[in-house]
Design a protein around this motif. Structure first.
Motif, PDB file in Angstrom:
ATOM      1  N   ALA A   1     113.099 -17.606  16.104  1.00  0.00           N
ATOM      2  CA  ALA A   1     113.616 -18.338  15.039  1.00  0.00           C
ATOM      3  C   ALA A   1     113.797 -17.842  13.803  1.00  0.00           C
ATOM      4  CB  ALA A   1     112.603 -19.630  15.021  1.00  0.00           C
ATOM      5  N   LYS A   2     112.860 -16.855  13.523  1.00  0.00           N
ATOM      6  CA  LYS A   2     113.124 -16.005  12.180  1.00  0.00           C
ATOM      7  C   LYS A   2     114.246 -15.001  12.365  1.00  0.00           C
ATOM      8  CE  LYS A   2     108.102 -16.368  11.470  1.00  0.00           C
ATOM      9  NZ  LYS A   2     106.730 -15.327  11.358  1.00  0.00           N
ATOM     10  N   VAL A   3     114.340 -14.394  13.520  1.00  0.00           N
ATOM     11  CA  VAL A   3     115.430 -13.300  13.541  1.00  0.00           C
ATOM     12  C   VAL A   3     117.016 -13.835  13.721  1.00  0.00           C
ATOM     13  CG1 VAL A   3     116.121 -11.456  15.040  1.00  0.00           C
ATOM     14  CG2 VAL A   3     113.664 -11.737  14.351  1.00  0.00           C
ATOM     15  N   LEU A   4     117.067 -15.024  14.493  1.00  0.00           N
ATOM     16  CA  LEU A   4     118.366 -15.587  14.700  1.00  0.00           C
ATOM     17  C   LEU A   4     119.348 -15.576  13.547  1.00  0.00           C
ATOM     18  CD1 LEU A   4     120.019 -16.518  17.230  1.00  0.00           C
ATOM     19  CD2 LEU A   4     118.998 -18.946  16.796  1.00  0.00           C
ATOM     20  N   PRO A   5     118.758 -16.313  12.509  1.00  0.00           N
ATOM     21  CA  PRO A   5     119.750 -16.242  11.454  1.00  0.00           C
ATOM     22  C   PRO A   5     120.415 -14.911  10.857  1.00  0.00           C
ATOM     23  CG  PRO A   5     117.720 -17.690  10.920  1.00  0.00           C
ATOM     24  CD  PRO A   5     117.683 -16.927  12.116  1.00  0.00           C
ATOM     25  N   VAL A   6     119.401 -13.865  10.844  1.00  0.00           N
ATOM     26  CA  VAL A   6     119.821 -12.566  10.359  1.00  0.00           C
ATOM     27  C   VAL A   6     120.816 -12.107  11.406  1.00  0.00           C
ATOM     28  CG1 VAL A   6     118.936 -10.443  10.115  1.00  0.00           C
ATOM     29  CG2 VAL A   6     117.620 -12.166   9.218  1.00  0.00           C
TER      30      VAL A   6
ATOM     31  N   GLU B   1     122.895 -13.895  13.225  1.00  0.00           N
ATOM     32  CA  GLU B   1     124.135 -14.543  13.182  1.00  0.00           C
ATOM     33  C   GLU B   1     124.936 -13.866  12.028  1.00  0.00           C
ATOM     34  OE1 GLU B   1     122.831 -18.551  13.079  1.00  0.00           O
ATOM     35  OE2 GLU B   1     122.871 -18.756  15.019  1.00  0.00           O
ATOM     36  N   ASP B   2     124.364 -13.683  10.932  1.00  0.00           N
ATOM     37  CA  ASP B   2     124.880 -13.060   9.741  1.00  0.00           C
ATOM     38  C   ASP B   2     125.548 -11.756  10.150  1.00  0.00           C
ATOM     39  OD1 ASP B   2     124.206 -15.127   8.268  1.00  0.00           O
ATOM     40  OD2 ASP B   2     122.614 -14.265   7.219  1.00  0.00           O
ATOM     41  N   LEU B   3     124.596 -10.932  10.907  1.00  0.00           N
ATOM     42  CA  LEU B   3     125.285  -9.632  11.463  1.00  0.00           C
ATOM     43  C   LEU B   3     126.358  -9.598  12.385  1.00  0.00           C
ATOM     44  CD1 LEU B   3     122.093  -7.626  12.114  1.00  0.00           C
ATOM     45  CD2 LEU B   3     123.668  -7.068  10.192  1.00  0.00           C
ATOM     46  N   VAL B   4     126.440 -10.867  13.086  1.00  0.00           N
ATOM     47  CA  VAL B   4     127.680 -10.952  13.740  1.00  0.00           C
ATOM     48  C   VAL B   4     128.686 -11.409  13.150  1.00  0.00           C
ATOM     49  CG1 VAL B   4     128.429 -12.464  15.762  1.00  0.00           C
ATOM     50  CG2 VAL B   4     126.342 -11.364  16.012  1.00  0.00           C
ATOM     51  N   ALA B   5     128.603 -12.194  12.046  1.00  0.00           N
ATOM     52  CA  ALA B   5     129.472 -12.520  11.282  1.00  0.00           C
ATOM     53  C   ALA B   5     130.135 -11.505  10.425  1.00  0.00           C
ATOM     54  CB  ALA B   5     129.081 -13.725  10.153  1.00  0.00           C
ATOM     55  N   LEU B   6     129.221 -10.563   9.977  1.00  0.00           N
ATOM     56  CA  LEU B   6     129.855  -9.461   9.072  1.00  0.00           C
ATOM     57  C   LEU B   6     130.384  -8.517  10.165  1.00  0.00           C
ATOM     58  CD1 LEU B   6     129.389  -7.808   6.468  1.00  0.00           C
ATOM     59  CD2 LEU B   6     127.494  -6.735   7.416  1.00  0.00           C
ATOM     60  N   ARG B   7     130.213  -8.395  11.293  1.00  0.00           N
ATOM     61  CA  ARG B   7     130.847  -7.471  12.118  1.00  0.00           C
ATOM     62  C   ARG B   7     132.206  -8.078  12.335  1.00  0.00           C
ATOM     63  NH1 ARG B   7     132.535  -3.041  14.501  1.00  0.00           N
ATOM     64  NH2 ARG B   7     132.898  -3.465  17.070  1.00  0.00           N
ATOM     65  N   ARG B   8     132.262  -9.442  12.722  1.00  0.00           N
ATOM     66  CA  ARG B   8     133.689 -10.069  12.975  1.00  0.00           C
ATOM     67  C   ARG B   8     134.488  -9.995  11.697  1.00  0.00           C
ATOM     68  NH1 ARG B   8     131.458 -15.060  16.534  1.00  0.00           N
ATOM     69  NH2 ARG B   8     131.077 -14.070  18.187  1.00  0.00           N
ATOM     70  N   GLY B   9     133.989 -10.166  10.393  1.00  0.00           N
ATOM     71  CA  GLY B   9     134.907 -10.066   9.368  1.00  0.00           C
ATOM     72  C   GLY B   9     135.316  -8.549   8.934  1.00  0.00           C
ATOM     73  N   SER B  10     134.519  -7.656   9.587  1.00  0.00           N
ATOM     74  CA  SER B  10     134.850  -6.255   9.329  1.00  0.00           C
ATOM     75  C   SER B  10     135.908  -5.696  10.184  1.00  0.00           C
ATOM     76  CB  SER B  10     133.651  -5.305   9.457  1.00  0.00           C
ATOM     77  OG  SER B  10     133.108  -5.111  10.667  1.00  0.00           O
ATOM     78  N   GLN B  11     135.906  -6.332  11.426  1.00  0.00           N
ATOM     79  CA  GLN B  11     137.211  -6.311  12.178  1.00  0.00           C
ATOM     80  C   GLN B  11     138.196  -6.713  11.845  1.00  0.00           C
ATOM     81  OE1 GLN B  11     135.611  -7.957  15.903  1.00  0.00           O
ATOM     82  NE2 GLN B  11     134.622  -5.936  16.803  1.00  0.00           N
ATOM     83  N   ILE B  12     138.252  -7.879  11.032  1.00  0.00           N
ATOM     84  CA  ILE B  12     139.661  -8.293  10.301  1.00  0.00           C
ATOM     85  C   ILE B  12     139.791  -7.710   8.853  1.00  0.00           C
ATOM     86  CG2 ILE B  12     140.422 -10.481   9.370  1.00  0.00           C
ATOM     87  CD1 ILE B  12     138.778 -12.081  11.059  1.00  0.00           C
ATOM     88  N   VAL B  13     139.054  -7.594   8.072  1.00  0.00           N
ATOM     89  CA  VAL B  13     139.282  -6.815   6.982  1.00  0.00           C
ATOM     90  C   VAL B  13     139.534  -5.392   6.842  1.00  0.00           C
ATOM     91  CG1 VAL B  13     138.366  -6.244   4.656  1.00  0.00           C
ATOM     92  CG2 VAL B  13     137.790  -8.387   5.787  1.00  0.00           C
ATOM     93  N   LEU B  14     138.719  -4.577   7.831  1.00  0.00           N
ATOM     94  CA  LEU B  14     138.969  -3.148   7.729  1.00  0.00           C
ATOM     95  C   LEU B  14     140.252  -2.695   8.096  1.00  0.00           C
ATOM     96  CD1 LEU B  14     137.334  -0.406   7.467  1.00  0.00           C
ATOM     97  CD2 LEU B  14     137.058  -0.611   9.853  1.00  0.00           C
ATOM     98  N   PRO B  15     141.186  -3.313   9.292  1.00  0.00           N
ATOM     99  CA  PRO B  15     142.698  -2.982   9.458  1.00  0.00           C
ATOM    100  C   PRO B  15     143.661  -3.306   8.268  1.00  0.00           C
ATOM    101  CG  PRO B  15     141.809  -3.903  11.219  1.00  0.00           C
ATOM    102  CD  PRO B  15     140.722  -3.981  10.317  1.00  0.00           C
ATOM    103  N   ILE B  16     143.246  -4.388   7.494  1.00  0.00           N
ATOM    104  CA  ILE B  16     144.057  -4.735   6.354  1.00  0.00           C
ATOM    105  C   ILE B  16     143.750  -3.810   5.313  1.00  0.00           C
ATOM    106  CG2 ILE B  16     144.280  -6.835   4.618  1.00  0.00           C
ATOM    107  CD1 ILE B  16     143.618  -8.526   7.067  1.00  0.00           C
ATOM    108  N   LEU B  17     142.516  -3.343   4.940  1.00  0.00           N
ATOM    109  CA  LEU B  17     142.201  -2.507   3.857  1.00  0.00           C
ATOM    110  C   LEU B  17     142.715  -1.134   4.328  1.00  0.00           C
ATOM    111  CD1 LEU B  17     140.450  -2.143   1.559  1.00  0.00           C
ATOM    112  CD2 LEU B  17     138.529  -1.461   2.859  1.00  0.00           C
ATOM    113  N   VAL B  18     142.870  -0.776   5.561  1.00  0.00           N
ATOM    114  CA  VAL B  18     143.485   0.720   5.743  1.00  0.00           C
ATOM    115  C   VAL B  18     144.907   0.661   5.386  1.00  0.00           C
ATOM    116  CG1 VAL B  18     143.880   2.050   7.823  1.00  0.00           C
ATOM    117  CG2 VAL B  18     141.658   1.274   7.438  1.00  0.00           C
ATOM    118  N   LYS B  19     145.592  -0.545   5.936  1.00  0.00           N
ATOM    119  CA  LYS B  19     146.871  -0.733   5.597  1.00  0.00           C
ATOM    120  C   LYS B  19     147.232  -0.479   4.221  1.00  0.00           C
ATOM    121  CE  LYS B  19     147.957  -2.700  10.019  1.00  0.00           C
ATOM    122  NZ  LYS B  19     148.169  -3.610  10.899  1.00  0.00           N
TER     123      LYS B  19
END
Length: 112
Positions: free
Chosen positions: A60-65, A67-85
């Motif tokens: 219960a303590k680790v789950l929110p962290v 979830e944040d890491l998964v959201a960060l990973r998914r966000g970086s997969q979207i933002v990184l190609p845009i940033l590179v372009k």
């Protein structure tokens, strides 16, 4: 067949009672042993339950962290190609402007 079973039994009632007492004692000893084993199993189950509860509390303590890491990973997969372009397009524009400035300097007699 019934006669064979009667032959195994003692004929004296006192002997029969002694045999039954011995069998009752052995059954009581087996019951005590089973109670001891049951007690040990119950103790193990209580320890297992406590361990599972502690793991669930940690989860219960680790789950929110996580979830944040998964959201960060998914966000970086979207933002990184845009940033590179964007960086590639910006560097292309900057190099083009740099080349145009040097061409102007060499061909138009602009003194800098």
């Amino acid at each position: 067949m019934h006669e064979d079973a009667d032959r195994d039994q003692p004929t004296d009632p006192g002997d029969r009672r002694a045999a039954w007492r011995d069998e009752a004692r052995s059954l009581h000893e087996e019951a005590r042993a089973l109670r001891g084993e049951l007690s040990a199993i119950s103790g193990s189950l209580l320890r297992l339950e406590a361990c599972i509860k502690s793991h669930l509390e940690e989860n219960a303590k680790v789950l929110p962290v996580l979830e944040d890491l998964v959201a960060l990973r998914r966000g970086s997969q979207i933002v990184l190609p845009i940033l590179v372009k964007v960086v590639a397009a910006g560097s292309t524009v900057a190099c083009s402007l740099w080349a145009a400035a040097y061409w102007l300097r060499d061909h138009v007699n602009v003194k800098w």
